[in-house]
Scaffold this active site. Structure first.
Site, PDB file in Angstrom:
ATOM      1  N   ASP A 232       0.822  -1.207   0.000  1.00 43.60           N
ATOM      2  CA  ASP A 232       0.000   0.000   0.000  1.00 43.60           C
ATOM      3  C   ASP A 232       0.857   1.259   0.000  1.00 43.60           C
ATOM      4  O   ASP A 232       2.084   1.202   0.113  1.00 43.60           O
ATOM      5  CB  ASP A 232      -0.912   0.017   1.232  1.00 43.60           C
TER       6      ASP A 232
ATOM      7  N   TYR B 200       6.789  -9.715   7.101  1.00 45.92           N
ATOM      8  CA  TYR B 200       6.723  -8.264   7.267  1.00 45.92           C
ATOM      9  C   TYR B 200       7.405  -7.876   8.572  1.00 45.92           C
ATOM     10  O   TYR B 200       7.415  -8.638   9.543  1.00 45.92           O
ATOM     11  CB  TYR B 200       5.270  -7.788   7.313  1.00 45.92           C
TER      12      TYR B 200
END
Length: 267
Positions: free
Chosen positions: A51, A109
Site C-alpha cells: 500500500d 513483514y
C-alpha cells in the site's frame, strides 16, 4: 522468455505498488521502463501489492519478453533508468509456468516503532513514533497467540473482498530494539491491512487497554469493530518473499503446513 526480478523500494513517495490512473506507483515505473524497451506495453506480475507508504526490502515480479538481452545486462539497464527510491537487486530467468503470486508460499513483514519524548524528523516515513511507555513482554505474549491457522476477519480492513479470511502465521513476535521495538510476522499470506491492524492491537495491549487473553475471543468474534485501529503505513516493511517451500520449512520446521495459492486471494 519469463524473467524474475528482485527489487527493493522506499515507499514514501509511492501511492503503493499497483498501478493507478493518477499517481506514482512502483508498477507504473517498471511498466513505463519496459514499454520504452519493448515498444509495446509489458505487464508485470508482483508477489505482493504493498500500500501507499509501505516499503519493501525484498519484492519480486515477473514479466515475459522476447528481447535478446544478456541476463547480466538486465539489472544494469533497469537501474540506470529507475528513480533513486527503487533498486533492482537481481534478475534471473524462470520456467514459463512460474508465477510470482501462485508460487509464493510465504511472506515476512517487519513493522518498526521508535519511542522517544518527541518526534525525530529523521525517522519520518521510516518508523512510527509512539511516545507512551509500552509493556513489550505483554505485547509479545499477545503476538504469540496469533501463530497458527485462524480466521482473521476481525483483524483486517472491512474493504477486504476475498471470500476466505483464514490465514496461517508461522511467526509473530515483538523484538526490542535500541529505540523501541519491531513486530515481525511471517505467514502464508496476509489480508488487506492485516499487519497494520495486528500492530495497532498489540500497541493497545502494551498500553494496558487489552489483555493477552483477549486474543482468542477477538479472533472468534470476527468483528472488526472490536479492533477499530489501524497503525500507520510508514513503519511497515515487506521484508522477505518465500518462493521456495524448502526455505520456509528450514526457517519454521518440517511440520508446518505449506499453503499454495489456487487463486489470487492472498495479498
Amino acid at each position: 522468455m519469463r524473467i524474475l526480478v528482485e527489487i527493493a523500494y522506499q515507499g514514501n513517495n509511492f501511492l503503493g505498488f499497483q498501478i493507478q490512473q493518477n499517481g506514482r506507483t512502483v508498477q507504473q515505473q517498471f511498466e513505463k521502463l519496459l514499454q520504452r524497451m519493448h515498444k509495446r506495453h509489458v505487464r508485470i506480475h508482483p508477489s505482493s501489492r504493498t500500500d501507499r507508504g509501505v516499503h519493501a526490502i525484498q519484492q519480486y515480479f515477473h514479466f515475459d519478453t522476447e528481447l535478446n538481452i544478456p541476463m547480466s545486462q538486465w539489472q544494469y539497464a533497469m537501474n540506470r533508468t529507475l528513480p533513486v527510491d527503487i533498486y533492482v537487486n537481481n534478475v534471473v530467468t524462470v520456467d514459463d509456468d512460474f508465477h510470482c503470486r501462485y508460487d509464493c508460499v510465504g511472506k515476512r513483514y517487519r513493522y518498526k516503532v521508535y519511542q522517544a519524548q518527541h518526534r525525530d524528523p529523521f525517522q519520518r516515513g521510516l518508523k512510527t513514533f509512539i511516545p507512551e511507555p509500552l509493556d513489550l513482554d505483554k505485547m509479545n505474549r499477545a503476538a504469540q497467540q496469533f501463530i497458527g491457522t485462524h480466521d482473521f476477519t476481525g483483524f483486517c480492513s472491512q474493504k477486504t473482498e476475498v471470500e476466505s479470511k483464514v490465514r496461517t502465521l508461522y511467526q509473530s513476535e515483538i523484538v526490542k530494539t535500541d529505540d523501541g521495538f519491531d513486530y515481525i510476522v511471517t505467514g502464508s499470506g496476509f489480508l488487506y491491512n492485516m499487519v497494520r491492524v495486528l500492530v495497532a492491537f498489540l500497541i493497545e495491549v502494551g498500553k494496558g487497554r487489552h489483555e493477552v487473553s483477549d486474543v482468542p475471543k477477538l479472533l472468534e468474534s470476527k468483528n472488526r469493530k472490536n479492533v477499530p485501529f489501524t497503525a500507520p503505513a510508514e513503519g511497515l516493511y515487506l521484508e522477505k518473499i518465500y518462493l521456495d517451500e524448502n526455505e520456509l520449512l528450514k526457517d519454521f520446521g518440517n511440520d508446518i503446513k505449506i499453503h499454495r495459492k489456487k487463486s489470487l486471494q492472498n495479498d
